[in-house]
Scaffold this motif. Structure first.
Motif, PDB file in Angstrom:
ATOM      1  N   THR A 420      51.369 -49.609 -13.019  1.00  0.00           N
ATOM      2  CA  THR A 420      51.322 -51.014 -13.031  1.00  0.00           C
ATOM      3  C   THR A 420      49.740 -51.662 -12.541  1.00  0.00           C
ATOM      4  OG1 THR A 420      52.229 -51.061 -10.855  1.00  0.00           O
ATOM      5  CG2 THR A 420      53.406 -51.403 -12.297  1.00  0.00           C
ATOM      6  N   GLU A 421      49.025 -50.608 -12.335  1.00  0.00           N
ATOM      7  CA  GLU A 421      47.735 -51.051 -12.080  1.00  0.00           C
ATOM      8  C   GLU A 421      46.926 -49.732 -12.701  1.00  0.00           C
ATOM      9  OE1 GLU A 421      47.223 -48.654  -7.578  1.00  0.00           O
ATOM     10  OE2 GLU A 421      47.174 -50.783  -7.541  1.00  0.00           O
ATOM     11  N   THR A 422      45.474 -50.239 -12.787  1.00  0.00           N
ATOM     12  CA  THR A 422      44.475 -49.104 -13.599  1.00  0.00           C
ATOM     13  C   THR A 422      43.802 -48.488 -12.389  1.00  0.00           C
ATOM     14  OG1 THR A 422      44.433 -50.491 -15.493  1.00  0.00           O
ATOM     15  CG2 THR A 422      42.595 -49.141 -15.373  1.00  0.00           C
ATOM     16  N   ALA A 423      43.903 -47.449 -12.278  1.00  0.00           N
ATOM     17  CA  ALA A 423      43.047 -46.489 -11.219  1.00  0.00           C
ATOM     18  C   ALA A 423      43.115 -45.203 -11.486  1.00  0.00           C
ATOM     19  CB  ALA A 423      43.999 -46.949  -9.710  1.00  0.00           C
ATOM     20  N   LEU A 424      41.846 -44.453 -10.957  1.00  0.00           N
ATOM     21  CA  LEU A 424      41.909 -43.029 -11.033  1.00  0.00           C
ATOM     22  C   LEU A 424      42.601 -42.491  -9.932  1.00  0.00           C
ATOM     23  CD1 LEU A 424      40.475 -40.669 -12.405  1.00  0.00           C
ATOM     24  CD2 LEU A 424      38.513 -41.053 -10.805  1.00  0.00           C
ATOM     25  N   ARG A 425      43.774 -41.495 -10.182  1.00  0.00           N
ATOM     26  CA  ARG A 425      44.642 -41.105  -9.242  1.00  0.00           C
ATOM     27  C   ARG A 425      44.487 -39.631  -8.789  1.00  0.00           C
ATOM     28  NH1 ARG A 425      47.138 -45.073  -6.781  1.00  0.00           N
ATOM     29  NH2 ARG A 425      48.301 -46.413  -8.190  1.00  0.00           N
ATOM     30  N   SER A 426      43.774 -38.829  -9.661  1.00  0.00           N
ATOM     31  CA  SER A 426      43.603 -37.506  -8.943  1.00  0.00           C
ATOM     32  C   SER A 426      42.722 -36.923 -10.187  1.00  0.00           C
ATOM     33  CB  SER A 426      44.898 -36.674  -9.142  1.00  0.00           C
ATOM     34  OG  SER A 426      45.262 -36.345 -10.442  1.00  0.00           O
ATOM     35  N   VAL A 427      41.818 -35.961  -9.387  1.00  0.00           N
ATOM     36  CA  VAL A 427      40.793 -35.048  -9.976  1.00  0.00           C
ATOM     37  C   VAL A 427      40.915 -33.739  -9.588  1.00  0.00           C
ATOM     38  CG1 VAL A 427      38.395 -34.647 -10.461  1.00  0.00           C
ATOM     39  CG2 VAL A 427      39.008 -37.030  -9.698  1.00  0.00           C
ATOM     40  N   LYS A 428      40.904 -32.553 -10.670  1.00  0.00           N
ATOM     41  CA  LYS A 428      41.169 -31.357 -10.068  1.00  0.00           C
ATOM     42  C   LYS A 428      40.133 -30.466 -11.035  1.00  0.00           C
ATOM     43  CE  LYS A 428      46.249 -31.528  -9.294  1.00  0.00           C
ATOM     44  NZ  LYS A 428      47.514 -31.177  -9.620  1.00  0.00           N
ATOM     45  N   GLU A 429      39.762 -29.490 -10.631  1.00  0.00           N
ATOM     46  CA  GLU A 429      38.872 -28.326 -11.368  1.00  0.00           C
ATOM     47  C   GLU A 429      39.535 -26.865 -11.508  1.00  0.00           C
ATOM     48  OE1 GLU A 429      34.385 -26.802 -11.086  1.00  0.00           O
ATOM     49  OE2 GLU A 429      35.158 -27.794  -9.646  1.00  0.00           O
ATOM     50  N   PRO A 430      40.388 -26.979 -12.304  1.00  0.00           N
ATOM     51  CA  PRO A 430      41.360 -25.622 -12.720  1.00  0.00           C
ATOM     52  C   PRO A 430      40.332 -24.529 -13.195  1.00  0.00           C
ATOM     53  CG  PRO A 430      41.609 -27.299 -14.550  1.00  0.00           C
ATOM     54  CD  PRO A 430      40.943 -27.826 -13.470  1.00  0.00           C
ATOM     55  N   SER A 431      39.242 -24.730 -13.709  1.00  0.00           N
ATOM     56  CA  SER A 431      38.393 -23.655 -14.098  1.00  0.00           C
ATOM     57  C   SER A 431      36.991 -24.213 -13.747  1.00  0.00           C
ATOM     58  CB  SER A 431      38.722 -23.137 -15.469  1.00  0.00           C
ATOM     59  OG  SER A 431      38.513 -24.295 -16.372  1.00  0.00           O
ATOM     60  N   LYS A 432      36.096 -23.195 -13.610  1.00  0.00           N
ATOM     61  CA  LYS A 432      34.741 -23.597 -13.329  1.00  0.00           C
ATOM     62  C   LYS A 432      34.171 -24.263 -14.411  1.00  0.00           C
ATOM     63  CE  LYS A 432      31.484 -22.865 -10.407  1.00  0.00           C
ATOM     64  NZ  LYS A 432      31.589 -23.079  -8.875  1.00  0.00           N
ATOM     65  N   CYS A 433      33.659 -25.819 -13.797  1.00  0.00           N
ATOM     66  CA  CYS A 433      33.130 -26.819 -14.570  1.00  0.00           C
ATOM     67  C   CYS A 433      33.745 -27.442 -15.581  1.00  0.00           C
ATOM     68  CB  CYS A 433      31.842 -26.176 -15.457  1.00  0.00           C
ATOM     69  SG  CYS A 433      30.754 -25.593 -13.941  1.00  0.00           S
ATOM     70  N   GLN A 434      35.242 -27.130 -15.484  1.00  0.00           N
ATOM     71  CA  GLN A 434      36.182 -27.799 -16.340  1.00  0.00           C
ATOM     72  C   GLN A 434      36.941 -28.685 -15.487  1.00  0.00           C
ATOM     73  OE1 GLN A 434      35.828 -27.373 -19.665  1.00  0.00           O
ATOM     74  NE2 GLN A 434      33.869 -26.207 -19.239  1.00  0.00           N
ATOM     75  N   TYR A 435      36.931 -30.137 -15.699  1.00  0.00           N
ATOM     76  CA  TYR A 435      37.640 -30.950 -14.834  1.00  0.00           C
ATOM     77  C   TYR A 435      38.775 -31.739 -15.592  1.00  0.00           C
ATOM     78  CZ  TYR A 435      33.411 -30.185 -12.186  1.00  0.00           C
ATOM     79  OH  TYR A 435      32.382 -29.653 -11.558  1.00  0.00           O
ATOM     80  N   ILE A 436      39.818 -31.858 -14.612  1.00  0.00           N
ATOM     81  CA  ILE A 436      41.191 -32.762 -15.353  1.00  0.00           C
ATOM     82  C   ILE A 436      41.265 -34.096 -14.442  1.00  0.00           C
ATOM     83  CG2 ILE A 436      42.133 -30.989 -16.473  1.00  0.00           C
ATOM     84  CD1 ILE A 436      44.149 -30.713 -14.266  1.00  0.00           C
ATOM     85  N   MET A 437      41.642 -35.004 -15.162  1.00  0.00           N
ATOM     86  CA  MET A 437      41.777 -36.390 -14.310  1.00  0.00           C
ATOM     87  C   MET A 437      42.976 -36.855 -14.771  1.00  0.00           C
ATOM     88  SD  MET A 437      37.882 -38.326 -13.977  1.00  0.00           S
ATOM     89  CE  MET A 437      36.816 -37.619 -12.781  1.00  0.00           C
ATOM     90  N   ASP A 438      43.572 -37.668 -13.821  1.00  0.00           N
ATOM     91  CA  ASP A 438      45.001 -38.224 -13.880  1.00  0.00           C
ATOM     92  C   ASP A 438      44.563 -39.794 -13.962  1.00  0.00           C
ATOM     93  OD1 ASP A 438      47.339 -39.652 -14.383  1.00  0.00           O
ATOM     94  OD2 ASP A 438      48.165 -38.793 -12.291  1.00  0.00           O
TER      95      ASP A 438
END
Length: 458
Positions: A420-438
């Protein structure tokens, strides 16, 4: 006696039936109808039916022991009425640990299992209902953002058309000012040539200009020029740094020690006007030392400078408008969704602090990481949508970030989820220099999710 036999028979039949169907889902019960023999579900073997659930594995697929732990490949079905049914490995049956919330896996063990399915089901139903409310609200907000996106898209298109019209008008003005500047430069050049040639008496017969130059050289204003005054104000054209000698100054004074205005006009004025040997110090050269006092050349200079200034202003305005057009065209070339629902994200940035880093996602632009020490690193520039065909706008990729110390460049994958809102929820780095965001936003809500509803088993 007969009554006891009947009761015993009923008890035995109930025991056999429960033994046979235990650990079986409703869709598999057709394979376990009591007959003289049982065919393993994989078709590999036929066994007497009484060997089903006898705690001995006869079938390779474990299908003859659905309710015991005899077969290593067997599965036990937890009915879990009121909650979600599921399978567990048959090795967990009667192992003293409650795996099914209805306690059906520990029917013959010392474990005292409580049926918790109803409570679990209530919690899950509450969660699903909350998700559905979120989805409904998200879809409502998404519709608003779609309407805003359409209006914003139209505004951007109108703005682009206006800028293009302004650019066309400036192009016409630019050509006009270039023409005027060319004419002003040509007039200035003609005036200079006329001054150099003495054409029309622009200098030779301008007594006011002669007098002004005479007074410029006459430092003590006594009405005559001396050797010292000539040495102080006149220099050689090709050697401005050298001071004239006494003899050179006398030569310019026509070998006399003093020169009045009338003699200056008939002798030294001609030499200065010609400008091939001497000039007045700190000027741009003959005949400029004299012509700078000429009203005709001053007017030509002013006109040339005016047109040059105007031309520069128009050129700067034209360049600025073209840059705005280029920037707007790049923005409008981005895929903002089928209904431009993602357009509102352009120009926005969303931050999230994770431990010692602050991550910033600027949709359709870039992703950065900033440490507490203030060092900022690019984690990728906007690349493309990479969602699956059924939901193409569910994932973004930002690539070609700053190089990683192991080689290659940093990149970020952003998954968009319904909220219901626009926001950055999480940030992870599962492998070196490769990031994933929710990244949560109402525009990621999909009506198709409502069709899934609440699980039928609940």
């Amino acid at each position: 006696m007969r009554v006891y036999i009947i009761v015993a028979a009923v008890f035995w039949c109930g025991y056999v039936d429960s033994r046979k169907v235990r650990g079986i889902s409703s869709s598999y019960k057709r394979f376990y109808r009591e007959r003289k023999s049982f065919l393993c579900i994989d078709g590999s073997r036929m066994i007497p039916f009484e060997q089903v659930n006898d705690d001995y594995c006869d079938c390779e697929d474990g299908s003859d022991e659905p309710g015991t732990s005899a077969c290593p490949r067997g599965r036990f079905y937890c009915t879990n009425l009121g909650f979600r049914p599921h399978y567990i490995p048959s090795s967990r049956v009667n192992d003293g640990i409650c795996d099914c919330c209805d306690a059906s896996d520990e029917y013959n063990s010392h474990a005292r299992c409580q049926n918790t399915c109803w409570n679990l089901g209530q919690r899950e139903r509450a969660y699903v209902e909350g998700q559905m409310r979120t989805l409904d609200e998200g879809l409502r907000l998404k519709q608003q953002l779609i309407e805003e996106g359409v209006l914003l898209w139209r505004e951007k298109q109108a703005q682009l058309r206006e800028l293009q019209q302004v650019a066309e008008d400036l192009q016409v003005k630019l050509e006009e000012h270039r023409r005027k500047k060319h004419e002003a430069d040509r007039l200035k050049e003609q005036t200079l040539k006329a001054l150099e040639a003495g054409d029309g008496g622009l200098i030779r017969h301008q007594n006011s200009s002669v007098a002004s130059i005479f007074h410029l050289l006459d430092s003590n204003k006594d009405g005559s020029l001396t050797v010292d005054e000539i040495k102080a104000k006149v220099v050689l054209v090709h050697d401005e740094q050298r001071v004239l000698s006494e003899d050179e100054a006398l030569a310019l004074l026509d070998r006399g020690h003093r020169m009045d205005l009338s003699k200056f006009q008939s002798t030294l004025w001609d030499v200065l006007t010609r400008g091939d040997t001497v000039k007045i110090k700190d000027t741009q050269g003959a005949p400029g030392s004299l012509s700078s006092e000429d009203p005709h050349l001053k007017a030509a200079d002013r006109a040339a400078e005016w047109e040059a200034t105007n031309l520069k202003k128009v050129e700067e305005a034209y360049e600025t408008v073209n840059m705005e057009i280029s920037d707007l065209q790049k923005k409008l070339a981005i895929d903002y969704g089928t209904d431009w629902e993602f357009l509102f994200l352009n120009g926005q940035c969303y931050k999230l602090k994770v431990y010692e880093y602050t991550y910033t996602l600027c949709p359709f632009n870039q992703v950065t990481q900033k440490s507490t020490a203030g060092v900022e690193v690019s984690l990728g520039m906007w690349g493309m949508w990479t969602g699956k065909p059924k939901n193409h706008y569910s994932q973004m990729v930002y690539e070609n970030g700053e190089p990683c110390w192991q080689g290659g460049s940093r990149s970020t994958t952003v998954t968009l989820t319904c909220g219901t809102e626009t926001a950055l929820r999480s940030v992870k780095e599962p492998s070196k220099c490769q990031y994933i965001m929710d990244f949560q936003t109402p525009v990621a809500c999909q009506p198709v999710l409502k069709q899934q509803g609440i699980h039928s088993e609940l």
